[in-house]
Design a protein around this motif. Structure first.
Motif, PDB file in Angstrom:
ATOM      1  N   VAL A  31      -8.973  12.193  92.952  1.00 21.10           N
ATOM      2  CA  VAL A  31      -8.136  11.796  91.822  1.00 21.10           C
ATOM      3  C   VAL A  31      -7.129  12.912  91.540  1.00 21.10           C
ATOM      4  CG1 VAL A  31      -8.060  11.234  89.362  1.00 21.10           C
ATOM      5  CG2 VAL A  31      -9.929  10.351  90.788  1.00 21.10           C
ATOM      6  N   ILE A  32      -5.846  12.529  91.552  1.00 23.23           N
ATOM      7  CA  ILE A  32      -4.761  13.449  91.215  1.00 23.23           C
ATOM      8  C   ILE A  32      -4.186  13.014  89.875  1.00 23.23           C
ATOM      9  CG2 ILE A  32      -2.487  14.336  91.864  1.00 23.23           C
ATOM     10  CD1 ILE A  32      -3.213  13.657  94.786  1.00 23.23           C
ATOM     11  N   VAL A  33      -4.096  13.946  88.938  1.00 22.65           N
ATOM     12  CA  VAL A  33      -3.492  13.665  87.637  1.00 22.65           C
ATOM     13  C   VAL A  33      -2.131  14.339  87.571  1.00 22.65           C
ATOM     14  CG1 VAL A  33      -3.626  14.176  85.159  1.00 22.65           C
ATOM     15  CG2 VAL A  33      -5.626  13.267  86.360  1.00 22.65           C
ATOM     16  N   VAL A  34      -1.128  13.563  87.180  1.00 21.74           N
ATOM     17  CA  VAL A  34       0.224  14.076  86.991  1.00 21.74           C
ATOM     18  C   VAL A  34       0.397  14.373  85.504  1.00 21.74           C
ATOM     19  CG1 VAL A  34       2.672  13.596  87.290  1.00 21.74           C
ATOM     20  CG2 VAL A  34       1.019  12.720  88.946  1.00 21.74           C
ATOM     21  N   SER A  35       0.894  15.558  85.201  1.00 22.00           N
ATOM     22  CA  SER A  35       0.975  16.000  83.817  1.00 22.00           C
ATOM     23  C   SER A  35       2.305  16.713  83.579  1.00 22.00           C
ATOM     24  CB  SER A  35      -0.194  16.942  83.519  1.00 22.00           C
ATOM     25  OG  SER A  35      -0.195  17.362  82.182  1.00 22.00           O
ATOM     26  N   ALA A  36       2.679  16.794  82.308  1.00 24.19           N
ATOM     27  CA  ALA A  36       3.876  17.530  81.897  1.00 24.19           C
ATOM     28  C   ALA A  36       3.681  17.955  80.450  1.00 24.19           C
ATOM     29  CB  ALA A  36       5.121  16.644  82.034  1.00 24.19           C
ATOM     30  N   PRO A  37       4.420  18.947  79.988  1.00 26.64           N
ATOM     31  CA  PRO A  37       4.305  19.349  78.581  1.00 26.64           C
ATOM     32  C   PRO A  37       4.660  18.189  77.657  1.00 26.64           C
ATOM     33  CG  PRO A  37       5.481  21.018  79.859  1.00 26.64           C
ATOM     34  CD  PRO A  37       5.333  19.819  80.746  1.00 26.64           C
ATOM     35  N   PRO A  38       4.028  18.122  76.477  1.00 27.44           N
ATOM     36  CA  PRO A  38       4.252  16.999  75.554  1.00 27.44           C
ATOM     37  C   PRO A  38       5.712  16.752  75.192  1.00 27.44           C
ATOM     38  CG  PRO A  38       2.396  18.316  74.818  1.00 27.44           C
ATOM     39  CD  PRO A  38       3.018  19.054  75.962  1.00 27.44           C
ATOM     40  N   ASP A  39       6.495  17.830  75.018  1.00 32.62           N
ATOM     41  CA  ASP A  39       7.905  17.629  74.655  1.00 32.62           C
ATOM     42  C   ASP A  39       8.698  17.010  75.801  1.00 32.62           C
ATOM     43  OD1 ASP A  39       7.473  20.114  75.986  1.00 32.62           O
ATOM     44  OD2 ASP A  39       9.428  20.850  75.331  1.00 32.62           O
ATOM     45  N   VAL A  40       8.365  17.388  77.032  1.00 28.23           N
ATOM     46  CA  VAL A  40       9.028  16.823  78.210  1.00 28.23           C
ATOM     47  C   VAL A  40       8.651  15.350  78.348  1.00 28.23           C
ATOM     48  CG1 VAL A  40       9.185  16.914  80.738  1.00 28.23           C
ATOM     49  CG2 VAL A  40       9.148  19.047  79.401  1.00 28.23           C
ATOM     50  N   GLN A  41       7.364  15.062  78.181  1.00 29.21           N
ATOM     51  CA  GLN A  41       6.885  13.692  78.254  1.00 29.21           C
ATOM     52  C   GLN A  41       7.601  12.811  77.235  1.00 29.21           C
ATOM     53  OE1 GLN A  41       2.924  13.154  76.751  1.00 29.21           O
ATOM     54  NE2 GLN A  41       2.625  11.198  77.798  1.00 29.21           N
ATOM     55  N   ARG A  42       7.647  13.267  76.002  1.00 24.87           N
ATOM     56  CA  ARG A  42       8.269  12.476  74.932  1.00 24.87           C
ATOM     57  C   ARG A  42       9.750  12.226  75.214  1.00 24.87           C
ATOM     58  NH1 ARG A  42       6.980  11.054  69.827  1.00 24.87           N
ATOM     59  NH2 ARG A  42       8.699  10.784  68.345  1.00 24.87           N
ATOM     60  N   GLN A  43      10.447  13.258  75.651  1.00 22.69           N
ATOM     61  CA  GLN A  43      11.872  13.123  75.946  1.00 22.69           C
ATOM     62  C   GLN A  43      12.096  12.097  77.059  1.00 22.69           C
ATOM     63  OE1 GLN A  43      13.642  16.753  77.392  1.00 22.69           O
ATOM     64  NE2 GLN A  43      15.722  16.055  77.020  1.00 22.69           N
ATOM     65  N   ARG A  44      11.279  12.146  78.096  1.00 21.92           N
ATOM     66  CA  ARG A  44      11.421  11.201  79.204  1.00 21.92           C
ATOM     67  C   ARG A  44      11.198   9.762  78.737  1.00 21.92           C
ATOM     68  NH1 ARG A  44       7.534  14.278  83.575  1.00 21.92           N
ATOM     69  NH2 ARG A  44       9.025  15.857  84.292  1.00 21.92           N
ATOM     70  N   VAL A  45      10.135   9.563  77.966  1.00 24.29           N
ATOM     71  CA  VAL A  45       9.777   8.203  77.571  1.00 24.29           C
ATOM     72  C   VAL A  45      10.795   7.623  76.595  1.00 24.29           C
ATOM     73  CG1 VAL A  45       8.021   6.750  76.483  1.00 24.29           C
ATOM     74  CG2 VAL A  45       7.331   8.610  78.001  1.00 24.29           C
ATOM     75  N   LEU A  46      11.231   8.419  75.637  1.00 23.08           N
ATOM     76  CA  LEU A  46      12.180   7.912  74.642  1.00 23.08           C
ATOM     77  C   LEU A  46      13.564   7.649  75.241  1.00 23.08           C
ATOM     78  CD1 LEU A  46      11.213   9.877  71.420  1.00 23.08           C
ATOM     79  CD2 LEU A  46      10.598   7.538  72.083  1.00 23.08           C
ATOM     80  N   ALA A  47      13.813   8.167  76.439  1.00 19.62           N
ATOM     81  CA  ALA A  47      15.077   7.886  77.120  1.00 19.62           C
ATOM     82  C   ALA A  47      15.066   6.524  77.815  1.00 19.62           C
ATOM     83  CB  ALA A  47      15.372   8.990  78.135  1.00 19.62           C
ATOM     84  N   ARG A  48      13.904   5.883  77.879  1.00 24.21           N
ATOM     85  CA  ARG A  48      13.812   4.585  78.545  1.00 24.21           C
ATOM     86  C   ARG A  48      14.414   3.489  77.679  1.00 24.21           C
ATOM     87  NH1 ARG A  48       7.621   4.514  81.054  1.00 24.21           N
ATOM     88  NH2 ARG A  48       7.834   6.439  82.277  1.00 24.21           N
ATOM     89  N   PRO A  49      15.067   2.509  78.321  1.00 25.84           N
ATOM     90  CA  PRO A  49      15.645   1.400  77.554  1.00 25.84           C
ATOM     91  C   PRO A  49      14.568   0.660  76.749  1.00 25.84           C
ATOM     92  CG  PRO A  49      16.406   1.363  79.838  1.00 25.84           C
ATOM     93  CD  PRO A  49      15.319   2.390  79.759  1.00 25.84           C
ATOM     94  N   GLY A  50      14.871   0.365  75.501  1.00 26.53           N
ATOM     95  CA  GLY A  50      13.954  -0.415  74.670  1.00 26.53           C
ATOM     96  C   GLY A  50      12.797   0.365  74.077  1.00 26.53           C
ATOM     97  N   MET A  51      12.700   1.643  74.382  1.00 19.21           N
ATOM     98  CA  MET A  51      11.586   2.443  73.863  1.00 19.21           C
ATOM     99  C   MET A  51      11.933   2.989  72.488  1.00 19.21           C
ATOM    100  SD  MET A  51       8.492   3.461  74.288  1.00 19.21           S
ATOM    101  CE  MET A  51       8.240   2.949  76.003  1.00 19.21           C
ATOM    102  N   THR A  52      10.944   2.967  71.607  1.00 21.11           N
ATOM    103  CA  THR A  52      11.101   3.534  70.268  1.00 21.11           C
ATOM    104  C   THR A  52       9.966   4.522  70.032  1.00 21.11           C
ATOM    105  OG1 THR A  52       9.689   1.878  69.201  1.00 21.11           O
ATOM    106  CG2 THR A  52      12.052   1.337  69.433  1.00 21.11           C
ATOM    107  N   PRO A  53      10.128   5.437  69.074  1.00 17.40           N
ATOM    108  CA  PRO A  53       9.018   6.354  68.770  1.00 17.40           C
ATOM    109  C   PRO A  53       7.738   5.613  68.390  1.00 17.40           C
ATOM    110  CG  PRO A  53      11.047   7.188  67.811  1.00 17.40           C
ATOM    111  CD  PRO A  53      11.362   5.810  68.338  1.00 17.40           C
ATOM    112  N   ALA A  54       7.849   4.521  67.645  1.00 17.72           N
ATOM    113  CA  ALA A  54       6.653   3.776  67.235  1.00 17.72           C
ATOM    114  C   ALA A  54       5.956   3.145  68.441  1.00 17.72           C
ATOM    115  CB  ALA A  54       7.030   2.697  66.223  1.00 17.72           C
ATOM    116  N   LYS A  55       6.737   2.575  69.348  1.00 18.13           N
ATOM    117  CA  LYS A  55       6.150   1.964  70.545  1.00 18.13           C
ATOM    118  C   LYS A  55       5.503   3.036  71.417  1.00 18.13           C
ATOM    119  CE  LYS A  55       7.256  -1.012  74.457  1.00 18.13           C
ATOM    120  NZ  LYS A  55       8.316  -1.756  75.183  1.00 18.13           N
ATOM    121  N   TYR A  56       6.165   4.157  71.547  1.00 16.87           N
ATOM    122  CA  TYR A  56       5.628   5.275  72.322  1.00 16.87           C
ATOM    123  C   TYR A  56       4.277   5.716  71.743  1.00 16.87           C
ATOM    124  CZ  TYR A  56       5.268  10.108  74.041  1.00 16.87           C
ATOM    125  OH  TYR A  56       4.831  11.286  74.595  1.00 16.87           O
ATOM    126  N   ASP A  57       4.201   5.845  70.432  1.00 16.47           N
ATOM    127  CA  ASP A  57       2.947   6.259  69.798  1.00 16.47           C
ATOM    128  C   ASP A  57       1.843   5.233  70.037  1.00 16.47           C
ATOM    129  OD1 ASP A  57       4.129   8.568  68.867  1.00 16.47           O
ATOM    130  OD2 ASP A  57       4.558   7.750  66.871  1.00 16.47           O
TER     131      ASP A  57
END
Length: 197
Positions: free
Chosen positions: A125-151
């Motif tokens: 099993v390989i786990v891919v990880s990144a710092p929380p701020d990097v993760q959040r920035q990447r996800v919130l840049a996706r079309p249709g994504m909101t902070p509430a949906k991300y949470d």
């Protein structure tokens, strides 16, 4: 044949790592892509999902945003959807294994590996990880994504620290692509699948 599971929370860089493994000649099974196909135009799950959640089909495909809005707040609805989808993904995974029986290794990109208790099906099993701020920035840049949906998505995923603790290998994608590729190459070398550069 070595069966390798690749997992990690949303926005961690699984697709990037999977692509690097594919470039190294390892066949990749993408569970999310299979679900998108089965929910897409003419997909085998469209009718069943629309019967379970009426009004979620549009133009012969499941409206994934609408479906997400229906299930992310409702644990029972989500469980019903997973009961329908997960066995079909397993069937497709078995067909993928059979079709690639001669390969020395296969990689399975499975975002909810630990959440579904599937890690026992794999040798590594390989786990891919990144710092929380990097993760959040990447996800919130996706079309249709909101902070509430991300949470809401994060709420149903095992915390990153827990995934890292249960991994055989961890790839930190918080740096450059070259740094990520070096980690991928090192792991493949450790597994006897490719020499480190």
């Amino acid at each position: 044949m070595r069966k390798i599971a690749l997992t990690g929370s949303i926005g961690m860089g699984k697709s990037t790592v999977a692509a690097m493994c594919a470039e190294a000649g390892i066949p990749v099974f993408d569970a999310d892509a299979e679900v998108r196909t089965m929910q897409g135009p003419g997909g085998e799950l469209v009718g069943e999902i629309d019967a379970l959640f009426p009004g979620t089909a549009r133009d012969g495909a499941i409206d994934r945003e609408l479906l997400a809005a229906r299930v992310l707040h409702d644990r029972d609805a989500l469980a019903a959807l997973e009961l329908l989808v997960h066995p079909r993904v397993r069937d497709r995974r078995e067909r993928f294994i059979a079709a690639n029986a001669a390969a020395p290794a296969l990689l399975f990109d499975i975002p909810l590996l630990f959440e579904t208790g599937g890690e026992g099906d794999f040798d590594t099993v390989i786990v891919v990880s990144a710092p929380p701020d990097v993760q959040r920035q990447r996800v919130l840049a996706r079309p249709g994504m909101t902070p509430a949906k991300y949470d809401r998505i994060l709420e149903r995923q095992l915390p990153d620290a827990d995934k890292r603790a249960r991994a055989d290998f961890v790839i930190d994608t918080g740096g450059s692509l070259d740094e990520t590729r070096a980690q991928v190459d090192h792991i493949l070398a450790c597994l006897g699948l490719r020499a480190a550069r």
